[in-house]
Write a protein that holds these residues in place. Sequence first.
Motif, short mmCIF file in Angstrom:
data_model
loop_
_atom_site.label_atom_id
_atom_site.label_comp_id
_atom_site.label_asym_id
_atom_site.label_seq_id
_atom_site.Cartn_x
_atom_site.Cartn_y
_atom_site.Cartn_z
N GLY A 112 0.81 -1.21 0.00
CA GLY A 112 0.00 0.00 0.00
C GLY A 112 0.84 1.26 0.00
N PHE A 126 -6.28 2.46 -2.80
CA PHE A 126 -6.63 1.34 -1.93
C PHE A 126 -7.04 0.14 -2.77
CE2 PHE A 126 -9.96 -0.50 1.06
CZ PHE A 126 -9.03 -1.25 1.75
N ASP A 127 -7.89 0.41 -3.76
CA ASP A 127 -8.31 -0.69 -4.64
C ASP A 127 -7.11 -1.28 -5.37
OD1 ASP A 127 -10.84 -0.19 -3.84
OD2 ASP A 127 -11.48 0.83 -5.67
N ALA A 128 -6.22 -0.42 -5.86
CA ALA A 128 -5.08 -0.90 -6.64
C ALA A 128 -4.15 -1.73 -5.77
CB ALA A 128 -4.34 0.29 -7.25
N ALA A 129 -3.88 -1.24 -4.57
CA ALA A 129 -2.99 -1.99 -3.68
C ALA A 129 -3.61 -3.34 -3.33
CB ALA A 129 -2.72 -1.18 -2.41
N THR A 130 -4.91 -3.35 -3.07
CA THR A 130 -5.58 -4.60 -2.76
C THR A 130 -5.52 -5.56 -3.94
OG1 THR A 130 -7.07 -3.42 -1.27
CG2 THR A 130 -7.76 -5.60 -1.99
N ALA A 131 -5.64 -5.00 -5.15
CA ALA A 131 -5.60 -5.85 -6.33
C ALA A 131 -4.24 -6.52 -6.46
CB ALA A 131 -5.91 -5.02 -7.57
N TYR B 135 -5.43 -13.39 -10.05
CA TYR B 135 -6.09 -12.32 -9.27
C TYR B 135 -7.45 -12.79 -8.77
CZ TYR B 135 -8.91 -8.24 -8.27
OH TYR B 135 -9.77 -7.36 -7.67
N TYR B 177 0.22 3.39 6.60
CA TYR B 177 -0.68 3.24 5.45
C TYR B 177 -1.99 2.57 5.85
CZ TYR B 177 -2.82 1.25 1.33
OH TYR B 177 -3.73 0.87 0.39
N VAL B 181 -5.93 4.03 5.55
CA VAL B 181 -7.00 3.55 4.68
C VAL B 181 -8.10 2.81 5.44
CG1 VAL B 181 -5.54 3.40 2.63
CG2 VAL B 181 -5.76 1.43 4.15
N GLN B 184 -11.57 3.79 4.52
CA GLN B 184 -11.98 3.24 3.23
C GLN B 184 -12.32 1.77 3.35
OE1 GLN B 184 -9.50 4.49 -0.20
NE2 GLN B 184 -8.33 5.69 1.26
N GLN B 193 -14.84 -3.32 -5.31
CA GLN B 193 -13.37 -3.34 -5.26
C GLN B 193 -12.82 -4.47 -6.13
OE1 GLN B 193 -11.17 -4.30 -1.53
NE2 GLN B 193 -10.18 -2.33 -1.90
N GLY B 197 -10.32 -4.10 -9.40
CA GLY B 197 -9.11 -4.87 -9.64
C GLY B 197 -9.12 -5.51 -11.01
N LEU B 200 -8.37 -2.94 -13.43
CA LEU B 200 -6.95 -2.59 -13.39
C LEU B 200 -6.14 -3.55 -14.26
CD1 LEU B 200 -5.30 -0.48 -11.73
CD2 LEU B 200 -4.63 -2.38 -10.25
#
Lengths: 231, 231
Positions: A112, A126-131, B135, B177, B181, B184, B193, B197, B200
């Motif tokens: 993150g 947040f979404d990108a890091a989770t992905a 993923y 971090y 978040v 969120q 979310q 991803g 992404l």
Amino acid sequence: MGLSRERIVGAAIELLDTDGERGLTFRALAARLKTGAGAIYWHVTNKDELLIAATEAILTGAARPRAGTPEDTLRAIALGVFDAVDEHPWVGTQLTRMQAQPALLRLSESIGRQVQLLGVPSAAGFDAATALLNYVLGVAGQNAALAGSIEPGTIRGEVLGTMAAEWEALDPEEFPYLRSVAPQLRDHDDRDQFLAGVDLVLAGMATLRGVPADPPRRARPDVPSGHGPSQ
Amino acid sequence: MGLSRERIVGAAIELLDTDGERGLTFRALAARLKTGAGAIYWHVTNKDELLIAATEAILTGAARPRAGTPEDTLRAIALGVFDAVDEHPWVGTQLTRMQAQPALLRLSESIGRQVQLLGVPSAAGFDAATALLNYVLGVAGQNAALAGSIEPGTIRGEVLGTMAAEWEALDPEEFPYLRSVAPQLRDHDDRDQFLAGVDLVLAGMATLRGVPADPPRRARPDVPSGHGPSQ
DNA sequence: ACATCTCTGGAACGCCGTTCCATCCTGGGG
DNA sequence: CCCCAGGATGGAACGGCGTTCCAGAGATGT
């Protein structure tokens, strides 16, 4: 020579590495430590805690941020997890099975933070890091599943060859794609493919900042590399 | 009323749904079917096969390609898996634990074919399809782990609230971090979310074709939607 | 010296997946 | 109509698991 949490965790890791996840048993552990099963419970509350401690021992330091661009740091973090799981497949199972694991928290934090440094807007960040985290965990889980299904001692290329042969033997009507990529499966490199996936996600993140994404590179980056920062 | 493979698989699914993965036991199954454990083995060779059959029953049709752009089809496929795992968390565990599962083969085929249609060059296409698959599997595994750790009946928002509170209580030095978040996390939507991803990864794939990637959209696409094509 | 407290290790409990086997049921040949 | 072979059943039993229990060994402080 008394028992200790460290000795127990060490023996557990040895058992897990040599005999797989099914090889870790309080009885086997007691035999290896020349003690009784009950004694172990004085130092470790139950098997789950033991597994978490073992995962912790392997993964400590694997998620440590390094100097460099955020992209390279993210690649290094991801590779650290990949290499650790590659060497200790049971870590992959553990990572994907238990939440609230310290190692998972640290990994989430590291990823993150670097995504933030990447300049991805906060909401999408947040979404990108989770992905990215989920992609890494997905690969870890698949590698662990694969390692668990073969008897220890099998050569890696052999397994891929067998699997590719199975793909080629699939029904042409139903599985044209898998049949067509079977040769690529046969001689691909897991680590390179993992990196390609990381780069794919990073390329996606680049579009989030409106930056004209240069196509993700396929070659492995100049990262500590050489398999295995772990243990 | 005699036993049958279908009745057994059906009862197994009920047990898994109501009592979780630990609730599926040959003894419990026998009790529910008013028979003995031994009789079940006449129709099913062992527990692994039973779990595979149950997963198959849930996931059949969830990976069916639909008309539309390859991107939309990929979103629909991914959502199908997500919704199925959302409704039956044990499917996530199963998907990430056992390779050689028919459902996994079909999923790989569906994803790979659409990625090919996307125009990704063949070499990178295999990597890209594998990345998307991993993923999806990563999210599936995490959802399953999360569902397994809470007692059934807990409200979803409640869980997120608890977890967000835990994140906020972390050491500010080590976890800036995650603390930042936590809000969120508290009110995000898992499904949205997940889609973010997928988008992404799709955006990353777009860069592989040299197409000027339009930023991935955040809103959910016009997909069968309404949670749950499964069962 | 004794009492106390940490730590040990083996036995026992309850549950699991799986196997075994006596028994039941059913349908086709005498 | 009987009989009996074989599919199907279900309960008992086996070995192994995680965990608990507890009698006691060893150190420690007074």
